[in-house]
Design a protein around this motif. Structure first.
Motif, PDB file in Angstrom:
ATOM      1  N   ALA A   1      23.261  44.440  27.190  1.00 19.09           N
ATOM      2  CA  ALA A   1      23.026  43.716  28.445  1.00 19.09           C
ATOM      3  C   ALA A   1      24.233  43.825  29.369  1.00 19.09           C
ATOM      4  CB  ALA A   1      22.702  42.254  28.154  1.00 19.09           C
ATOM      5  N   ARG A   2      25.432  43.807  28.784  1.00 20.34           N
ATOM      6  CA  ARG A   2      26.632  43.961  29.628  1.00 20.34           C
ATOM      7  C   ARG A   2      26.656  45.351  30.265  1.00 20.34           C
ATOM      8  NH1 ARG A   2      29.793  42.026  24.953  1.00 20.34           N
ATOM      9  NH2 ARG A   2      29.998  39.770  25.203  1.00 20.34           N
ATOM     10  N   ARG A   3      26.292  46.344  29.464  1.00 18.38           N
ATOM     11  CA  ARG A   3      26.323  47.716  29.983  1.00 18.38           C
ATOM     12  C   ARG A   3      25.363  47.860  31.176  1.00 18.38           C
ATOM     13  NH1 ARG A   3      25.337  51.755  32.099  1.00 18.38           N
ATOM     14  NH2 ARG A   3      25.322  53.908  31.416  1.00 18.38           N
ATOM     15  N   TRP A   4      24.142  47.297  31.019  1.00 14.99           N
ATOM     16  CA  TRP A   4      23.150  47.484  32.075  1.00 14.99           C
ATOM     17  C   TRP A   4      23.370  46.534  33.241  1.00 14.99           C
ATOM     18  CZ3 TRP A   4      21.827  52.046  31.849  1.00 14.99           C
ATOM     19  CH2 TRP A   4      21.542  52.680  30.630  1.00 14.99           C
ATOM     20  N   SER A   5      23.958  45.379  32.984  1.00 16.62           N
ATOM     21  CA  SER A   5      24.229  44.509  34.138  1.00 16.62           C
ATOM     22  C   SER A   5      25.383  45.074  34.959  1.00 16.62           C
ATOM     23  CB  SER A   5      24.459  43.051  33.726  1.00 16.62           C
ATOM     24  OG  SER A   5      25.552  42.950  32.877  1.00 16.62           O
ATOM     25  N   ALA A   6      26.323  45.772  34.293  1.00 15.53           N
ATOM     26  CA  ALA A   6      27.396  46.429  35.051  1.00 15.53           C
ATOM     27  C   ALA A   6      26.796  47.521  35.940  1.00 15.53           C
ATOM     28  CB  ALA A   6      28.432  47.023  34.105  1.00 15.53           C
ATOM     29  N   GLU A   7      25.820  48.215  35.406  1.00 18.15           N
ATOM     30  CA  GLU A   7      25.131  49.245  36.194  1.00 18.15           C
ATOM     31  C   GLU A   7      24.412  48.615  37.394  1.00 18.15           C
ATOM     32  OE1 GLU A   7      25.035  52.556  35.014  1.00 18.15           O
ATOM     33  OE2 GLU A   7      23.764  53.300  36.640  1.00 18.15           O
ATOM     34  N   MET A   8      23.758  47.488  37.160  1.00 25.04           N
ATOM     35  CA  MET A   8      23.068  46.790  38.254  1.00 25.04           C
ATOM     36  C   MET A   8      24.048  46.421  39.362  1.00 25.04           C
ATOM     37  SD  MET A   8      20.619  44.286  36.088  1.00 25.04           S
ATOM     38  CE  MET A   8      19.133  44.904  35.314  1.00 25.04           C
ATOM     39  N   LEU A   9      25.189  45.878  38.943  1.00 24.52           N
ATOM     40  CA  LEU A   9      26.226  45.504  39.919  1.00 24.52           C
ATOM     41  C   LEU A   9      26.660  46.713  40.738  1.00 24.52           C
ATOM     42  CD1 LEU A   9      28.370  43.284  40.791  1.00 24.52           C
ATOM     43  CD2 LEU A   9      29.862  44.314  39.074  1.00 24.52           C
ATOM     44  N   SER A  10      26.796  47.846  40.083  1.00 24.18           N
ATOM     45  CA  SER A  10      27.271  49.044  40.780  1.00 24.18           C
ATOM     46  C   SER A  10      26.256  49.530  41.818  1.00 24.18           C
ATOM     47  CB  SER A  10      27.570  50.167  39.784  1.00 24.18           C
ATOM     48  OG  SER A  10      26.369  50.780  39.352  1.00 24.18           O
ATOM     49  N   HIS A  11      25.026  49.052  41.725  1.00 21.30           N
ATOM     50  CA  HIS A  11      24.011  49.397  42.729  1.00 21.30           C
ATOM     51  C   HIS A  11      23.793  48.259  43.716  1.00 21.30           C
ATOM     52  CE1 HIS A  11      23.074  53.252  41.002  1.00 21.30           C
ATOM     53  NE2 HIS A  11      22.992  52.693  39.811  1.00 21.30           N
ATOM     54  N   GLY A  12      24.718  47.315  43.751  1.00 23.23           N
ATOM     55  CA  GLY A  12      24.694  46.318  44.822  1.00 23.23           C
ATOM     56  C   GLY A  12      24.066  44.986  44.473  1.00 23.23           C
ATOM     57  N   VAL A  13      23.747  44.767  43.199  1.00 25.09           N
ATOM     58  CA  VAL A  13      23.100  43.508  42.810  1.00 25.09           C
ATOM     59  C   VAL A  13      24.156  42.445  42.506  1.00 25.09           C
ATOM     60  CG1 VAL A  13      21.770  42.411  40.950  1.00 25.09           C
ATOM     61  CG2 VAL A  13      20.970  44.529  41.998  1.00 25.09           C
ATOM     62  N   THR A  14      23.966  41.253  43.052  1.00 20.31           N
ATOM     63  CA  THR A  14      24.892  40.148  42.768  1.00 20.31           C
ATOM     64  C   THR A  14      24.195  38.983  42.063  1.00 20.31           C
ATOM     65  OG1 THR A  14      24.547  39.399  45.037  1.00 20.31           O
ATOM     66  CG2 THR A  14      26.538  40.683  44.603  1.00 20.31           C
ATOM     67  N   THR A  15      22.861  38.989  42.061  1.00 12.47           N
ATOM     68  CA  THR A  15      22.097  37.943  41.365  1.00 12.47           C
ATOM     69  C   THR A  15      20.898  38.614  40.700  1.00 12.47           C
ATOM     70  OG1 THR A  15      22.735  36.228  42.943  1.00 12.47           O
ATOM     71  CG2 THR A  15      20.720  35.828  41.697  1.00 12.47           C
ATOM     72  N   VAL A  16      20.637  38.228  39.462  1.00 13.27           N
ATOM     73  CA  VAL A  16      19.550  38.890  38.745  1.00 13.27           C
ATOM     74  C   VAL A  16      18.764  37.875  37.913  1.00 13.27           C
ATOM     75  CG1 VAL A  16      21.121  39.536  36.844  1.00 13.27           C
ATOM     76  CG2 VAL A  16      19.013  40.803  37.162  1.00 13.27           C
ATOM     77  N   GLU A  17      17.463  37.996  37.969  1.00 15.08           N
ATOM     78  CA  GLU A  17      16.600  37.209  37.093  1.00 15.08           C
ATOM     79  C   GLU A  17      16.512  37.939  35.763  1.00 15.08           C
ATOM     80  OE1 GLU A  17      12.276  36.146  35.750  1.00 15.08           O
ATOM     81  OE2 GLU A  17      13.326  38.058  35.917  1.00 15.08           O
TER      82      GLU A  17
END
Ligand code: NIG
Ligand code: FE
Length: 435
Positions: free
Chosen positions: A139-155
């Motif tokens: 989850a850390r690996r993929w949330s870091a990826e999400m952040l790198s694409h501009g996401v700051t809040t995620v459900e």
């Protein structure tokens, strides 16, 4: 990361504010852009001014903020938007499901694979067998990826545990991720994602498992306060409208918000149910019927409309014959949000930029409609529109600086990563290409 309490972003070609609340109808495209020499100031994690550099500096002066207390961030003639919000993900799981791609290519349907004990149930087996540390590392690996694409809040949904202890474990891990930051995480209980393996094979499997979700799992989730909403996979051959209604009604009584996987593959009546019970969001909607559109349109005028959260990447990945009729929905005044649906089966795509591109090129939203869909309307789909999703005084200072001088370029450069810098609560938390 600067430890100064203030932040001043300046030299933006465009500041997309998305101010003014949830967007519907023609307003979906009005995303409040400040053109030319735009600036945004934040103090102690909140937005304090948006406008021209002169206006924003004046405001900081009026507040008595000393220059040395403010970190300056040059947008270098690029676009600034609110941090993207991904309103639908299944972030916590173990294992991968690439074998299903070939199965589907050979004609096996997504729901057939599930009915045969694969699909979601494959991930349930692997997730149950995985220690906390493995699930967290993924989850850390993929949330870091999400952040790198501009996401700051995620459900983030549970749903690969399917027993009280395992569902609680996944929600606890979501809570741990939230504590670690930097992303804000909105946890959703999805015990009703599929019939648990222990119940399969009985004539009353779905009914019996749903009773377990309602009577055993849900009360524990509510009591522990570890999810803010409850979801269900309301779909032909999974959970029907009647069972979904029972679950979501009980969830609301226990203080959780309702959301549902509705009409993803077939017109099942999920959209109608969402409108009937006042769900925060009805998600997918690739198979929505005329009656479903009418029901969501009927609910759209309220202060808290049911948001249509569209997930075009999964429709693409599953090679579905229909995308959700987003244009019809916007014309009907239904607020539209867009997310990735990140999960190992139907959308192994932790990329909000890609979702934005699909929103334009598959759902036929305009660039500004799509940006509204992934900012203020995604916030509304999570019940966060008072604090997140737009650049307005008092809101969380979550923003993205883009390597593009017009917002219309964000969905244009297909597959490109245009995120230069991500700011969360007034601090830089990610830096990408700076050229
Ligand atoms: O949103 N359809 C139900 N749930 C997910 C897929 C989950 C999975 O295949 O693991 C979805 O598409
Ligand atoms: Fe989903």
């Amino acid at each position: 990361m600067s430890d100064r309490p203030g932040l001043l972003v300046h030299n933006a070609a465009e500041v997309v504010t998305a101010s003014g609340g949830v967007r519907r109808g023609a307003d979906q495209a009005e995303i409040g852009i400040v053109y030319g020499d735009g600036a945004v100031a934040a103090y102690e994690g909140r937005i304090v001014a948006v406008g021209s550099l002169e206006e924003v500096e004046r405001r900081l002066g009026e507040m008595g903020v000393a220059a040395h207390a403010v970190a300056r961030l040059d947008a270098r003639g690029g676009v600034v938007t609110p941090g993207l919000i991904d309103p639908h993900t299944h972030l916590i799981f173990a294992g991968t499901r690439q074998a299903e791609v070939e199965l589907r290519q050979r004609g096996h349907g997504y729901l057939d694979i599930l009915a045969a004990g694969g699909g979601i149930l494959q991930t349930v087996r692997e997730t149950r067998a995985a220690p906390d540390e493995v699930l967290l590392a993924n989850a850390r690996r993929w949330s870091a990826e999400m952040l790198s694409h501009g996401v700051t809040t995620v459900e983030v949904k549970s749903g690969y545990g399917l027993s009280t202890d395992e569902e609680l474990r996944l929600l606890r891990l979501a809570g741990q991720l939230a504590e670690e930051g930097p992303l804000d995480i909105v946890p959703t209980f999805l015990g009703a994602h599929a019939v648990a393996p222990e119940f399969r094979g009985r004539a009353d499997a779905a009914v019996a498992y749903m009773a377990n979700v309602i009577d055993e799992q849900l009360p524990r989730v509510a009591e522990q306060g570890i999810a803010t909403s409850c979801d269900v996979f309301c779909e032909r051959g999974v959970f029907d409208v009647e069972m979904s209604r029972r679950l979501l009604t009980r969830a609301k009584e226990l203080g959780l918000q309702a959301r549902l996987h509705a009409d993803q593959l077939n017109a099942t009546g999920g959209a109608e149910l969402a409108a009937e019970i006042g769900a925060l969001s009805a998600d997918h909607l690739g198979g929505i019927s005329e009656a479903g559109i009418a029901a969501l349109a009927g609910a759209a005028g309220s202060d808290r409309p049911t948001v249509a959260t569209l997930l075009p990447i999964s429709a693409f990945y599953l090679d579905e014959p229909h995308y959700a009729p987003a244009r019809t929905m916007i014309e009907a005044g239904i607020p539209v949000a867009v997310g990735t649906d990140f999960n190992p089966g139907s959308s192994p795509a932790p990329n909000a930029e890609l979702a934005l591109q699909f929103a334009v090129h598959r759902l036929r939203l305009t660039a500004s409609e799509a940006i509204g869909a992934m900012t203020i309307n995604a916030a509304a789909a999570l019940g966060l529109e008072q604090t997140h999703g737009s650049l307005e005084d008092g809101k969380h200072a979550d923003l993205v600086l883009w390597e593009a001088d017009s917002h219309t370029l964000l969905p244009y450069w297909l597959g490109a990563d245009l995120v230069r810098t991500v700011v969360k609560r007034g601090h830089v938390v990610y830096e990408g290409r700076q050229d």
